[in-house]
Write a protein that holds these residues in place. Structure first.
Motif, PDB file in Angstrom:
ATOM      1  N   SER A   1      30.304   2.571  11.612  1.00 26.61           N
ATOM      2  CA  SER A   1      29.585   1.630  10.757  1.00 26.61           C
ATOM      3  C   SER A   1      29.237   2.331   9.457  1.00 26.61           C
ATOM      4  O   SER A   1      29.292   3.566   9.352  1.00 26.61           O
ATOM      5  CB  SER A   1      28.321   1.109  11.450  1.00 26.61           C
ATOM      6  N   TYR A   2      28.860   1.550   8.467  1.00 27.63           N
ATOM      7  CA  TYR A   2      28.608   2.108   7.142  1.00 27.63           C
ATOM      8  C   TYR A   2      27.272   2.839   7.109  1.00 27.63           C
ATOM      9  O   TYR A   2      26.230   2.280   7.469  1.00 27.63           O
ATOM     10  CB  TYR A   2      28.616   0.989   6.104  1.00 27.63           C
TER      11      TYR A   2
ATOM     12  N   ILE B   1      34.910  -2.247   6.122  1.00 28.15           N
ATOM     13  CA  ILE B   1      33.764  -1.603   5.477  1.00 28.15           C
ATOM     14  C   ILE B   1      33.949  -1.575   3.964  1.00 28.15           C
ATOM     15  O   ILE B   1      33.049  -1.962   3.198  1.00 28.15           O
ATOM     16  CB  ILE B   1      33.568  -0.180   6.025  1.00 28.15           C
TER      17      ILE B   1
ATOM     18  N   ARG C   1      31.712  -3.705   1.225  1.00 24.87           N
ATOM     19  CA  ARG C   1      30.941  -3.036   0.184  1.00 24.87           C
ATOM     20  C   ARG C   1      31.393  -3.476  -1.201  1.00 24.87           C
ATOM     21  O   ARG C   1      30.581  -3.658  -2.104  1.00 24.87           O
ATOM     22  CB  ARG C   1      31.080  -1.512   0.307  1.00 24.87           C
TER      23      ARG C   1
ATOM     24  N   HIS D   1      32.619   6.779  -3.506  1.00 20.38           N
ATOM     25  CA  HIS D   1      33.355   6.638  -2.251  1.00 20.38           C
ATOM     26  C   HIS D   1      34.767   7.180  -2.461  1.00 20.38           C
ATOM     27  O   HIS D   1      35.427   6.847  -3.455  1.00 20.38           O
ATOM     28  CB  HIS D   1      33.449   5.176  -1.815  1.00 20.38           C
TER      29      HIS D   1
ATOM     30  N   TYR E   1      33.539   9.920   7.169  1.00 16.84           N
ATOM     31  CA  TYR E   1      34.007   8.936   8.136  1.00 16.84           C
ATOM     32  C   TYR E   1      35.394   9.351   8.592  1.00 16.84           C
ATOM     33  O   TYR E   1      36.274   9.606   7.757  1.00 16.84           O
ATOM     34  CB  TYR E   1      34.077   7.548   7.488  1.00 16.84           C
TER      35      TYR E   1
END
Length: 222
Positions: A99-100, A119, A123, A133, A193
């Motif tokens: 999950s974020y 995700i 976003r 990111h 991640y």
């Protein structure tokens, strides 16, 4: 609780990857990054469940899975690519630990991109950009890269493609290992991640821990 859903669209996104758009059962909810068990609603296949990640968003009218097919395995993914619009799948309740947790570095190996798609899409929809990111996306060959056009149009998202079996201009060549991470990442005090083949995730967890990443800041499927 299981639900039987009808395939409404099948879209090729690479030479061996397809997106399947499905009816969404009433009240069915999930979070970006989650997956569910999926089976084909045909004789001989209903008990052959496999985990796939949602690439649709929680608010979308339809559910979507983006799935890589492996014809040489003669299994579920091979059967999936033979299905037609109107065929049906059986899905379970959603689950998953990806999950974020905030901006960071997304490291994906092949089909391991799929939990990150929802995700990143969510976003981008909510924020309008993905500054801070980074996506490191490893594949064997350039033709294996899925949804490249979409990834490259997400504002603010830094994307690097790493190919293990080809050396192409403008793309990185090799593996995502310690040396590679040290060459492209300046700050290991951020969220990472991870999703890909099990050996890749296991190795990278150890490497990132050794490089000073906070174990609590590693997000992966447990």
């Amino acid at each position: 609780m299981t639900s039987t859903v009808t395939i409404r669209a099948i879209t090729p996104v690479a030479h061996n990857v397809f997106s399947y758009d499905l009816d969404r059962p009433e009240g069915y909810s999930f979070e970006p990054g989650q997956a569910t068990e999926v089976a084909i609603d045909k004789d001989g296949w209903r008990d052959e469940k496999r985990p796939f990640t949602f690439t649709s968003l929680p608010g979308d009218e339809r559910l979507q899975f983006t799935i890589k097919s492996y014809p040489d395995h003669d299994g579920v993914t091979d059967q999936l690519q033979k299905l037609l619009v109107g065929d049906r799948l059986i899905i379970d309740e959603p689950w998953g630990t990806i999950s974020y947790k905030g901006p960071g570095v997304f490291i994906a190996g092949g089909a391991g991109l799929t939990p990150f798609l929802a995700i990143l899409r969510e976003r981008n929809n909510s924020e309008g950009h993905l500054a801070d990111h980074t996506l490191l996306f490893a594949n064997r060959r350039e033709r294996d890269i899925i949804l490249r056009d979409e990834l490259e149009t997400i504002p603010g998202l830094t994307v690097r493609y790493i190919l293990s079996e080809e050396d192409k201009s403008g793309l990185d060549h090799g593996m995502i290992d310690r040396a590679y991470l040290e060459s492209v990442i300046d700050d290991f005090d951020q969220t990472f991640y991870l999703c890909g083949p099990d050996p890749m995730v296991k190795d990278l967890k150890a490497v990132l821990n050794d490089l000073g990443a906070d174990p609590e800041g590693l997000v992966f499927e447990k």
